[in-house]
Scaffold this motif. Structure first.
Motif, PDB file in Angstrom:
ATOM      1  N   GLU A 225       0.809  -1.205   0.000  1.00  0.00           N
ATOM      2  CA  GLU A 225       0.000   0.000   0.000  1.00  0.00           C
ATOM      3  C   GLU A 225       0.853   1.270   0.000  1.00  0.00           C
ATOM      4  N   MET A 226       2.081   1.206   0.518  1.00  0.00           N
ATOM      5  CA  MET A 226       2.921   2.402   0.534  1.00  0.00           C
ATOM      6  C   MET A 226       3.494   2.732  -0.842  1.00  0.00           C
ATOM      7  N   GLN A 227       3.274   1.851  -1.821  1.00  0.00           N
ATOM      8  CA  GLN A 227       3.632   2.200  -3.197  1.00  0.00           C
ATOM      9  C   GLN A 227       2.761   3.338  -3.716  1.00  0.00           C
ATOM     10  N   VAL A 228       1.622   3.561  -3.078  1.00  0.00           N
ATOM     11  CA  VAL A 228       0.744   4.674  -3.431  1.00  0.00           C
ATOM     12  C   VAL A 228       1.315   5.997  -2.900  1.00  0.00           C
ATOM     13  N   ARG A 229       2.340   5.914  -2.041  1.00  0.00           N
ATOM     14  CA  ARG A 229       3.032   7.068  -1.455  1.00  0.00           C
ATOM     15  C   ARG A 229       2.112   7.925  -0.607  1.00  0.00           C
ATOM     16  N   LEU A 230       1.259   7.256   0.162  1.00  0.00           N
ATOM     17  CA  LEU A 230       0.382   7.970   1.084  1.00  0.00           C
ATOM     18  C   LEU A 230       0.696   7.615   2.531  1.00  0.00           C
ATOM     19  N   GLY A 231       1.388   6.513   2.766  1.00  0.00           N
ATOM     20  CA  GLY A 231       1.685   6.106   4.136  1.00  0.00           C
ATOM     21  C   GLY A 231       0.992   4.807   4.493  1.00  0.00           C
ATOM     22  N   PRO A 232       1.363   4.206   5.615  1.00  0.00           N
ATOM     23  CA  PRO A 232       0.763   2.923   5.997  1.00  0.00           C
ATOM     24  C   PRO A 232      -0.705   3.077   6.367  1.00  0.00           C
ATOM     25  N   ALA A 233      -1.508   2.083   6.021  1.00  0.00           N
ATOM     26  CA  ALA A 233      -2.935   2.093   6.347  1.00  0.00           C
ATOM     27  C   ALA A 233      -3.291   0.766   7.008  1.00  0.00           C
ATOM     28  N   LYS A 234      -3.787  -0.203   6.228  1.00  0.00           N
ATOM     29  CA  LYS A 234      -4.189  -1.481   6.831  1.00  0.00           C
ATOM     30  C   LYS A 234      -2.993  -2.302   7.295  1.00  0.00           C
ATOM     31  N   GLY A 235      -1.789  -1.898   6.889  1.00  0.00           N
ATOM     32  CA  GLY A 235      -0.599  -2.558   7.412  1.00  0.00           C
ATOM     33  C   GLY A 235      -0.298  -2.182   8.847  1.00  0.00           C
ATOM     34  N   LYS A 236      -1.039  -1.212   9.404  1.00  0.00           N
ATOM     35  CA  LYS A 236      -0.736  -0.716  10.743  1.00  0.00           C
ATOM     36  C   LYS A 236      -1.944  -0.570  11.663  1.00  0.00           C
ATOM     37  N   ASP A 237      -3.130  -0.280  11.119  1.00  0.00           N
ATOM     38  CA  ASP A 237      -4.187   0.258  11.975  1.00  0.00           C
ATOM     39  C   ASP A 237      -5.000  -0.785  12.730  1.00  0.00           C
ATOM     40  N   PHE A 238      -4.549  -2.045  12.698  1.00  0.00           N
ATOM     41  CA  PHE A 238      -5.314  -3.106  13.361  1.00  0.00           C
ATOM     42  C   PHE A 238      -5.004  -3.229  14.841  1.00  0.00           C
ATOM     43  N   ALA A 239      -3.814  -2.805  15.303  1.00  0.00           N
ATOM     44  CA  ALA A 239      -3.466  -2.937  16.722  1.00  0.00           C
ATOM     45  C   ALA A 239      -2.226  -2.120  17.055  1.00  0.00           C
ATOM     46  N   THR A 240      -2.270  -1.487  18.219  1.00  0.00           N
ATOM     47  CA  THR A 240      -1.110  -0.854  18.840  1.00  0.00           C
ATOM     48  C   THR A 240      -1.181  -1.171  20.325  1.00  0.00           C
ATOM     49  N   SER A 241      -0.096  -1.690  20.882  1.00  0.00           N
ATOM     50  CA  SER A 241      -0.073  -2.006  22.312  1.00  0.00           C
ATOM     51  C   SER A 241       0.535  -0.867  23.110  1.00  0.00           C
ATOM     52  N   LEU A 242      -0.057  -0.563  24.268  1.00  0.00           N
ATOM     53  CA  LEU A 242       0.507   0.360  25.236  1.00  0.00           C
ATOM     54  C   LEU A 242       0.507  -0.299  26.608  1.00  0.00           C
ATOM     55  N   GLY A 243       1.556  -0.023  27.402  1.00  0.00           N
ATOM     56  CA  GLY A 243       1.550  -0.556  28.755  1.00  0.00           C
ATOM     57  C   GLY A 243       2.949  -0.796  29.305  1.00  0.00           C
ATOM     58  N   PRO A 244       3.066  -1.413  30.479  1.00  0.00           N
ATOM     59  CA  PRO A 244       1.936  -1.845  31.300  1.00  0.00           C
ATOM     60  C   PRO A 244       1.284  -0.707  32.087  1.00  0.00           C
ATOM     61  N   TRP A 245       2.021   0.438  32.223  1.00  0.00           N
ATOM     62  CA  TRP A 245       1.529   1.610  32.947  1.00  0.00           C
ATOM     63  C   TRP A 245       2.260   2.830  32.437  1.00  0.00           C
ATOM     64  N   ILE A 246       1.889   3.994  32.937  1.00  0.00           N
ATOM     65  CA  ILE A 246       2.573   5.249  32.625  1.00  0.00           C
ATOM     66  C   ILE A 246       3.477   5.590  33.796  1.00  0.00           C
ATOM     67  N   VAL A 247       4.748   5.815  33.504  1.00  0.00           N
ATOM     68  CA  VAL A 247       5.700   6.274  34.515  1.00  0.00           C
ATOM     69  C   VAL A 247       5.859   7.778  34.353  1.00  0.00           C
ATOM     70  N   THR A 248       5.603   8.544  35.405  1.00  0.00           N
ATOM     71  CA  THR A 248       5.673   9.995  35.302  1.00  0.00           C
ATOM     72  C   THR A 248       7.091  10.446  34.963  1.00  0.00           C
ATOM     73  N   ALA A 249       7.165  11.562  34.253  1.00  0.00           N
ATOM     74  CA  ALA A 249       8.433  12.009  33.673  1.00  0.00           C
ATOM     75  C   ALA A 249       9.518  12.220  34.722  1.00  0.00           C
ATOM     76  N   ASP A 250       9.150  12.666  35.920  1.00  0.00           N
ATOM     77  CA  ASP A 250      10.158  12.925  36.957  1.00  0.00           C
ATOM     78  C   ASP A 250      10.918  11.665  37.350  1.00  0.00           C
ATOM     79  N   GLU A 251      10.264  10.511  37.238  1.00  0.00           N
ATOM     80  CA  GLU A 251      10.902   9.243  37.623  1.00  0.00           C
ATOM     81  C   GLU A 251      12.058   8.886  36.698  1.00  0.00           C
ATOM     82  N   LEU A 252      12.038   9.397  35.466  1.00  0.00           N
ATOM     83  CA  LEU A 252      13.064   9.031  34.496  1.00  0.00           C
ATOM     84  C   LEU A 252      14.173  10.070  34.362  1.00  0.00           C
TER      85      LEU A 252
END
Length: 301
Positions: free
Chosen positions: A155-182
């Motif tokens: 699909e990126m041969q159309v030069r528009l960017g990823p579509a169905k190659g990407k939009d099915f799932a994105t994982s986040l986790g396990p939690w958010i660590v506040t910026a001060d901790e890092l």
């Protein structure tokens, strides 16, 4: 401070993780409401519940996800894997490039990433994400930008960017660590020296430092906000780390599909120093209905 979204006793809550227990935040806010506050203003119940008695969910349901590509090594490897082109495009060095991915298909720890049925070249991408708050970067979490490489390449041969190659799932986790901790990990140039590793079925396939990215998160945030808007609850992905942060980079570097593409029931584990570990399994979605064929216009006006 580690902040998580979790299910317990049939309901979903936000809480603070302290040791091996999670303490419910007062006020009834979801995480998008929480990140709009100053972490010092958060109040939580003194009596927590054991982490092993709750189900961690995606820590935040983002307002939007901008996923950057900030690692030169990743760009070179994946480009070689996709179309055999060597090197990095000159335009990549101009600014931290990003694309928008789907905030409605975010999954959390332990969930299955269901790839499109038409995909055979299944891949993961090891990233760190900044979670935006009212005053800038609120905190950080691990991000897995799952990739259907064969669909993406076509699909990126159309030069528009990823579509169905990407939009099915994105994982986040396990939690958010506040910026001060890092802050103790920050180097003299403002980069976070966090060790990042990826393994498939218990075998390590990738290892890199987050500080090898080409731009800091602060620079990426400034660029995202230029001529536009960034709101509390938005997520900015770092892009995939180098040295095996995804399989496609290794395929391009070594000229062979080794390690092989992900298979159903494979277990992908991403670990980032200071942030924890995010584990998901691989699944395949049922096939969709065939699309109608392209209809060539008659040319009549």
């Amino acid at each position: 401070m580690r902040l998580a979204t979790y299910r317990h006793d049939g309901a979903e809550h936000t809480g603070v993780v302290i040791g091996d227990r999670i303490h419910r935040l007062t006020g009834g806010l979801d995480m998008r409401g929480v990140v709009a506050l100053d972490p010092r203003d958060l109040v939580f119940a003194p009596d927590g519940v054991p982490l092993d008695e709750v189900r961690l969910r995606p820590p935040i349901r983002p307002a939007s996800i901008r996923d950057f590509v900030a690692f030169e090594e990743h760009v070179a490897g994946v480009r070689r894997s996709v179309d055999g082109t060597a090197g990095v495009p000159d335009a990549w060095y101009d600014a931290p490039t990003f694309y928008f991915t789907n905030p409605h298909t975010v999954i959390g720890p332990g969930d299955a990433a269901a790839f499109p049925a038409a995909c055979a070249a299944r891949d993961f991408e090891l990233e760190v994400a900044a979670v935006i708050g009212a005053g800038g970067i609120f905190g950080y979490t691990i991000l897995n930008d799952w990739s259907a490489r064969d669909l993406q390449s076509r699909e990126m041969q159309v030069r528009l960017g990823p579509a169905k190659g990407k939009d099915f799932a994105t994982s986040l986790g396990p939690w958010i660590v506040t910026a001060d901790e890092l802050e103790p990990y920050r180097d003299a140039d403002g980069f976070l020296r966090l060790l990042c590793t990826a393994s498939v079925n218990g075998v390590e396939v990738g290892r890199d430092r987050l500080s090898n990215m080409g731009w800091t998160f602060e620079t990426m945030l400034a660029y995202a906000a230029r001529d536009s808007r960034v709101e509390p609850g938005d997520v900015l992905g770092s892009g995939t780390v180098g040295n095996g942060g995804c399989l496609a980079e290794l395929w391009g570097r070594d000229g062979a599909a080794a390690p092989p593409p992900l298979q159903p029931d494979d277990v992908v584990t991403l670990s980032v120093e200071g942030l924890g570990t995010l584990t998901n399994t691989v699944a395949v979605a049922p096939p969709g209905a065939p699309l109608p064929a392209f209809r060539r216009p008659s040319g009549a006006r």
